[in-house]
Design a protein around this motif. Sequence first.
Motif, PDB file in Angstrom:
ATOM      1  N   ASP A   1      30.905  14.809 -30.976  1.00 18.60           N
ATOM      2  CA  ASP A   1      32.220  14.889 -30.331  1.00 18.60           C
ATOM      3  C   ASP A   1      32.181  15.680 -28.883  1.00 18.60           C
ATOM      4  O   ASP A   1      33.174  16.492 -28.586  1.00 18.60           O
ATOM      5  CB  ASP A   1      33.327  15.651 -31.054  1.00 18.60           C
ATOM      6  N   VAL A   2      30.749  15.539 -28.536  1.00 22.33           N
ATOM      7  CA  VAL A   2      30.515  16.296 -26.988  1.00 22.33           C
ATOM      8  C   VAL A   2      30.478  15.199 -26.049  1.00 22.33           C
ATOM      9  O   VAL A   2      29.656  14.206 -26.270  1.00 22.33           O
ATOM     10  CB  VAL A   2      29.432  17.041 -27.170  1.00 22.33           C
ATOM     11  N   GLU A   3      31.141  14.990 -24.890  1.00 20.64           N
ATOM     12  CA  GLU A   3      30.735  13.886 -23.848  1.00 20.64           C
ATOM     13  C   GLU A   3      29.632  14.712 -22.757  1.00 20.64           C
ATOM     14  O   GLU A   3      29.809  15.710 -22.441  1.00 20.64           O
ATOM     15  CB  GLU A   3      32.014  13.291 -23.267  1.00 20.64           C
ATOM     16  N   LEU A   4      28.981  13.934 -22.356  1.00 15.90           N
ATOM     17  CA  LEU A   4      28.038  13.989 -21.086  1.00 15.90           C
ATOM     18  C   LEU A   4      28.523  13.403 -20.094  1.00 15.90           C
ATOM     19  O   LEU A   4      28.576  12.035 -20.070  1.00 15.90           O
ATOM     20  CB  LEU A   4      26.634  13.559 -21.792  1.00 15.90           C
ATOM     21  N   VAL A   5      28.586  13.845 -18.778  1.00 14.54           N
ATOM     22  CA  VAL A   5      28.968  13.047 -17.653  1.00 14.54           C
ATOM     23  C   VAL A   5      27.768  13.426 -16.847  1.00 14.54           C
ATOM     24  O   VAL A   5      27.191  14.614 -16.374  1.00 14.54           O
ATOM     25  CB  VAL A   5      30.298  13.950 -16.829  1.00 14.54           C
ATOM     26  N   ILE A   6      27.264  12.281 -16.042  1.00 14.96           N
ATOM     27  CA  ILE A   6      26.068  12.516 -15.332  1.00 14.96           C
ATOM     28  C   ILE A   6      26.300  11.907 -14.055  1.00 14.96           C
ATOM     29  O   ILE A   6      27.167  11.143 -13.809  1.00 14.96           O
ATOM     30  CB  ILE A   6      24.838  11.653 -15.732  1.00 14.96           C
TER      31      ILE A   6
ATOM     32  N   GLY B   1      38.939  14.476 -20.976  1.00 13.45           N
ATOM     33  CA  GLY B   1      39.825  14.228 -22.127  1.00 13.45           C
ATOM     34  C   GLY B   1      39.640  15.526 -22.930  1.00 13.45           C
ATOM     35  O   GLY B   1      39.421  16.735 -22.410  1.00 13.45           O
ATOM     36  N   SER B   2      39.701  15.322 -24.371  1.00 20.47           N
ATOM     37  CA  SER B   2      39.955  16.426 -25.138  1.00 20.47           C
ATOM     38  C   SER B   2      38.587  16.976 -25.688  1.00 20.47           C
ATOM     39  O   SER B   2      38.445  17.928 -26.348  1.00 20.47           O
ATOM     40  CB  SER B   2      40.656  15.917 -26.146  1.00 20.47           C
ATOM     41  N   ARG B   3      37.774  15.913 -25.455  1.00 18.90           N
ATOM     42  CA  ARG B   3      36.119  16.613 -25.963  1.00 18.90           C
ATOM     43  C   ARG B   3      35.437  17.598 -25.032  1.00 18.90           C
ATOM     44  O   ARG B   3      35.767  17.586 -23.928  1.00 18.90           O
ATOM     45  CB  ARG B   3      35.044  15.219 -25.667  1.00 18.90           C
ATOM     46  N   LYS B   4      34.737  18.294 -25.809  1.00 15.60           N
ATOM     47  CA  LYS B   4      33.997  19.258 -24.897  1.00 15.60           C
ATOM     48  C   LYS B   4      33.015  18.422 -24.041  1.00 15.60           C
ATOM     49  O   LYS B   4      32.481  17.521 -24.208  1.00 15.60           O
ATOM     50  CB  LYS B   4      32.901  20.112 -25.884  1.00 15.60           C
TER      51      LYS B   4
END
Length: 367
Positions: free
Chosen positions: A211-216, A182-185
């Motif tokens: 506004d930062v996403e974390l993918v695990i 998406g658009s988030r960092k």
Amino acid sequence: MNIAIVASAAANRRHHILSVARELGRGHHVTIYSRRENAEGKPRTRVAPGVTLESMDVGPARDLPADELVPYLSDVARYLEQRWSQDRPDVIHAHSWACGLAAVTGAKGLGVPVTQTFHTVHPAHQKLELALGRRANAVIAGSGDEESALIRLGVPRGNIAIVPYGIDTERFHRRGAVATRGSRKRLLHVGPLTPERGAHTVIRALPGLPDVELVIAGGPLMDDLDDDRDARRLRALADQLGVAERVTLLGQVRRASVPKLMRSADAVVTVPREAATGVVALEAMACGVPVIASAVGAHLDSVIDGVTGLLVPPDRPARTARLARELLTDPTLRTALGYAGADRARSRYSWERVSQELLRVYEAACA
């Protein structure tokens, strides 16, 4: 050279050992001796040109921890002694203290040099590891940190050679497919979900990263995450901190999908309390993605702070958040770290480079 490798079939080491063996097999003959861990496997399998996997039918046909291998080590040693008396190797490389004991016993009287890799120094087996370290013609450490641990153990400094873990630079590189985002960092964490691996630290850093996403990526398959204790704890922590809608748990990801997932991230954060191999940081670097890594273990060799990545002490969420903010708001810094990291990973940590260094250790042991 006729190279014999004695190793367990543990998944975390299998990929490394097979990858190095394939490179060595381009000009030498390599036989990997490993205890059979399923009833359906063939006794001998040609896994690559010049590389044979020989499964020893010893003990139960299932994965066993090193401590549970002890009752079967004498049988493994007898198997190796019989095979090597028929097909004498030029050099032997044992992985783990248990494999080292079997290899030294099996090679007795043959006059074949034995090299030893421990991967990690275990407090419960220090006497055995010290004896093997002094007996081996060379002890191969994966990092300067491991070398220091071996020296503290009592292994002579001159008996230790540092050969790092490698990565597949043909698969992990700057150019290639990128996972959708998406658009988030985006910050990415890859690895097991247990507290010592650092995912908890990155979640605790998120409140300071709006506004930062974390993918695990890691742990069990996605369908099994609800039943996994560590996954439930991570989700509960994210809920408690009010960042749950910015945290995505993917579960176990196919290895072939990891490079494009890494390329989709603005930074990869890998902050375990221990880093015996530092492979996640290396793979991210090879993809040209800036890395924030814990200042421990192999990271101290691979990540040059401020040049090929950023180092932070483990279990420091506030400091991790500060470094991530600096990185995510500075595209020039991200680009510079990405290029420098990719260059270092490609030139220093490719399977070809690692196998060449191992070969020099083998040749010195034979000499």
